[in-house]
Scaffold this active site. Structure first.
Site, PDB file in Angstrom:
ATOM      1  N   TYR A 149       0.877  -1.300  -0.035  1.00  0.00           N
ATOM      2  CA  TYR A 149       0.028   0.227   0.006  1.00  0.00           C
ATOM      3  C   TYR A 149       0.818   1.257   0.003  1.00  0.00           C
ATOM      4  CZ  TYR A 149      -3.604   3.275   1.223  1.00  0.00           C
ATOM      5  OH  TYR A 149      -4.368   4.515   1.280  1.00  0.00           O
ATOM      6  N   TYR A 159      -2.766   4.542   9.143  1.00  0.00           N
ATOM      7  CA  TYR A 159      -2.202   3.175   8.661  1.00  0.00           C
ATOM      8  C   TYR A 159      -0.997   2.644   9.549  1.00  0.00           C
ATOM      9  CZ  TYR A 159      -1.418  -0.322   4.862  1.00  0.00           C
ATOM     10  OH  TYR A 159      -1.643  -1.469   4.466  1.00  0.00           O
TER      11      TYR A 159
HETATM   12  P1  NAI Z   1      -7.548 -10.569   4.109  1.00  0.00           P
HETATM   13  O1  NAI Z   1      -7.546 -10.254   5.522  1.00  0.00           O
HETATM   14  O2  NAI Z   1      -8.481 -11.257   3.300  1.00  0.00           O
HETATM   15  O3  NAI Z   1      -6.084 -11.127   3.900  1.00  0.00           O
HETATM   16  C1  NAI Z   1      -5.046 -10.933   4.979  1.00  0.00           C
HETATM   17  C2  NAI Z   1      -4.423 -12.440   5.035  1.00  0.00           C
HETATM   18  O4  NAI Z   1      -3.208 -12.573   5.782  1.00  0.00           O
HETATM   19  C3  NAI Z   1      -5.629 -13.312   5.828  1.00  0.00           C
HETATM   20  O5  NAI Z   1      -5.962 -14.634   4.784  1.00  0.00           O
HETATM   21  C4  NAI Z   1      -4.591 -13.780   6.879  1.00  0.00           C
HETATM   22  O6  NAI Z   1      -5.511 -15.172   7.364  1.00  0.00           O
HETATM   23  C5  NAI Z   1      -3.429 -13.798   6.723  1.00  0.00           C
HETATM   24  N1  NAI Z   1      -2.349 -14.070   7.482  1.00  0.00           N
HETATM   25  C6  NAI Z   1      -2.287 -13.271   8.642  1.00  0.00           C
HETATM   26  N2  NAI Z   1      -1.355 -13.618   9.444  1.00  0.00           N
HETATM   27  C7  NAI Z   1      -0.580 -14.833   8.546  1.00  0.00           C
HETATM   28  C8  NAI Z   1       0.198 -15.458   9.116  1.00  0.00           C
HETATM   29  N3  NAI Z   1       0.858 -15.598  10.359  1.00  0.00           N
HETATM   30  N4  NAI Z   1       0.789 -16.576   8.143  1.00  0.00           N
HETATM   31  C9  NAI Z   1      -0.093 -16.758   7.061  1.00  0.00           C
HETATM   32  N5  NAI Z   1      -1.199 -15.997   6.528  1.00  0.00           N
HETATM   33  C10 NAI Z   1      -1.565 -15.014   7.650  1.00  0.00           C
HETATM   34  O7  NAI Z   1      -7.163  -9.129   3.370  1.00  0.00           O
HETATM   35  P2  NAI Z   1      -6.542  -8.479   1.986  1.00  0.00           P
HETATM   36  O8  NAI Z   1      -6.996  -6.871   1.996  1.00  0.00           O
HETATM   37  O9  NAI Z   1      -6.951  -9.447   0.893  1.00  0.00           O
HETATM   38  O10 NAI Z   1      -5.040  -8.466   2.297  1.00  0.00           O
HETATM   39  C11 NAI Z   1      -4.038  -9.192   1.381  1.00  0.00           C
HETATM   40  C12 NAI Z   1      -3.023  -8.113   1.218  1.00  0.00           C
HETATM   41  O11 NAI Z   1      -3.380  -6.919   0.497  1.00  0.00           O
HETATM   42  C13 NAI Z   1      -2.358  -7.636   2.496  1.00  0.00           C
HETATM   43  O12 NAI Z   1      -0.758  -7.633   2.332  1.00  0.00           O
HETATM   44  C14 NAI Z   1      -2.844  -6.284   2.629  1.00  0.00           C
HETATM   45  O13 NAI Z   1      -1.840  -5.401   3.496  1.00  0.00           O
HETATM   46  C15 NAI Z   1      -2.554  -6.214   1.096  1.00  0.00           C
HETATM   47  N6  NAI Z   1      -3.245  -4.695   0.600  1.00  0.00           N
HETATM   48  C16 NAI Z   1      -4.533  -4.432   1.161  1.00  0.00           C
HETATM   49  C17 NAI Z   1      -5.273  -3.300   0.833  1.00  0.00           C
HETATM   50  C18 NAI Z   1      -6.800  -3.193   1.459  1.00  0.00           C
HETATM   51  O14 NAI Z   1      -7.039  -1.834   1.422  1.00  0.00           O
HETATM   52  N7  NAI Z   1      -7.443  -4.177   1.859  1.00  0.00           N
HETATM   53  C19 NAI Z   1      -4.834  -2.319   0.182  1.00  0.00           C
HETATM   54  C20 NAI Z   1      -3.450  -2.491  -0.456  1.00  0.00           C
HETATM   55  C21 NAI Z   1      -2.729  -3.465  -0.030  1.00  0.00           C
END
Ligand code: NAI
EC number: 1.3.1.9
Length: 267
Positions: A149, A159
């Protein structure tokens, strides 16, 4: 027409539910002919939602905490066994901050939490890459992606410590991208995505104002999770073979807009 990922094998981290960016990537990767395993932390798998995705995409689910090198090694071994060879792509779609969860302000962080934020959200990317590198688990021209991000470059006060984690994540993509490129022609990039209403996204304080602001600032509007998945697929395909060590903005133009007319009108 040939499918973009026909014959390719991969690992997809981070599909928690159908809002997750990783979930959309898995659906589209399957549509494009890829075979892959799905993985997440034990606690995330307990909810069981991932089984529907596994069934839909014909994938095995393998538990791994992305901060645990032993789990990662087992994951890469099992994935190659399951898929029948070395991998061509890996999606790291992982983020979590205990400081954000517990409402700690950036100027008053809990430093045990801070270490956890950096480990889960950034160092895990290094751990994944190091595991693959040491096992030589990725084919030449393979593609590894992390999601990031723009708070890595500019201040978005709420953030919090995730901004530091994203700066580290992007740096790891550059540094590892160099070494993996030289050794094996493996590519490493991050995609910097618009705010997206997922479980991790909506955990950020003031998310609703945040996402509306970004939408008003972006000439094309915010990119959604499905469009982000399309970009990931293109980065896993052979059409982007010489792209590596980059942080790629997928944000409807937000990152290069100083101010928009829509935002000006509010003043
Ligand atoms: P999400 O909450 O669906 O996915 C985050 C994932 O990280 C979850 O599946 C969670 O179980 C996993 N996770 C957490 N700790 C873990 C560990 N120790 N080992 C393995 N997996 C672990 O949310 P999203 O938004 O799909 O996030 C995916 C990526 O996108 C992240 O890196 C997030 O920072 C990034 N992102 C998200 C944005 C948003 O506004 N949602 C914007 C820009 C980037």
């Amino acid at each position: 027409m040939t499918k973009l990922l026909e014959g390719k094998r991969g690992i997809i981290f981070g599909a928690l539910n159908d809002k997750s960016i990783a979930w959309k990537v898995a659906e589209k990767a399957a549509e494009q002919g890829a075979k892959f395993t799905l993985t997440n932390a034990p606690i995330a798998l307990r909810m069981g939602e991932i089984n529907a995705l596994a069934e839909k995409t014909g994938s095995a689910v393998i538990t791994a905490d992305a901060t645990d090198m032993n789990d990662l090694k087992a994951l890469f071994e099992k994935s190659q066994e399951e898929l029948g060879g070395k991998l061509d792509f890996v999606l790291h779609s992982i983020g979590m901050s205990p400081n954000v969860r517990k409402g700690k302000h950036y100027t008053g962080l809990d430093h045990n939490f801070y270490a956890k934020t950096l480990d889960v959200s950034a160092a895990s990317f290094h751990k994944v890459l190091q595991t693959a590198y040491e096992m030589d688990a990725i084919n030449e021209w393979g593609s590894v992606l992390g999601l990031t991000y723009i708070a890595a470059q500019r201040v978005f006060p709420d953030y919090n410590d995730m901004a530091d984690a994203k700066a580290l994540l992007e740096s790891i993509a550059r540094s590892f991208g160099y070494h993996y490129g030289v050794k094996r022609k493996v590519r490493v990039n991050t995609i910097s995505q618009s705010p997206t209403p997922t479980t991790a996204g909506t955990g950020v304080k003031g998310f609703d104002s945040f996402i509306n602001y970004a939408d008003s600032m972006s000439p094309l509007g915010n990119a959604d999770a499905s469009a982000c998945a399309d970009y990931c697929i293109s980065m896993f395909s052979d059409l982007t073979r010489f792209v590596t060590m980059q942080n790629l903005f997928h944000d409807g133009g937000f990152s290069f807009t100083g101010v928009s007319e829509k935002v000006m009108e509010k003043f």
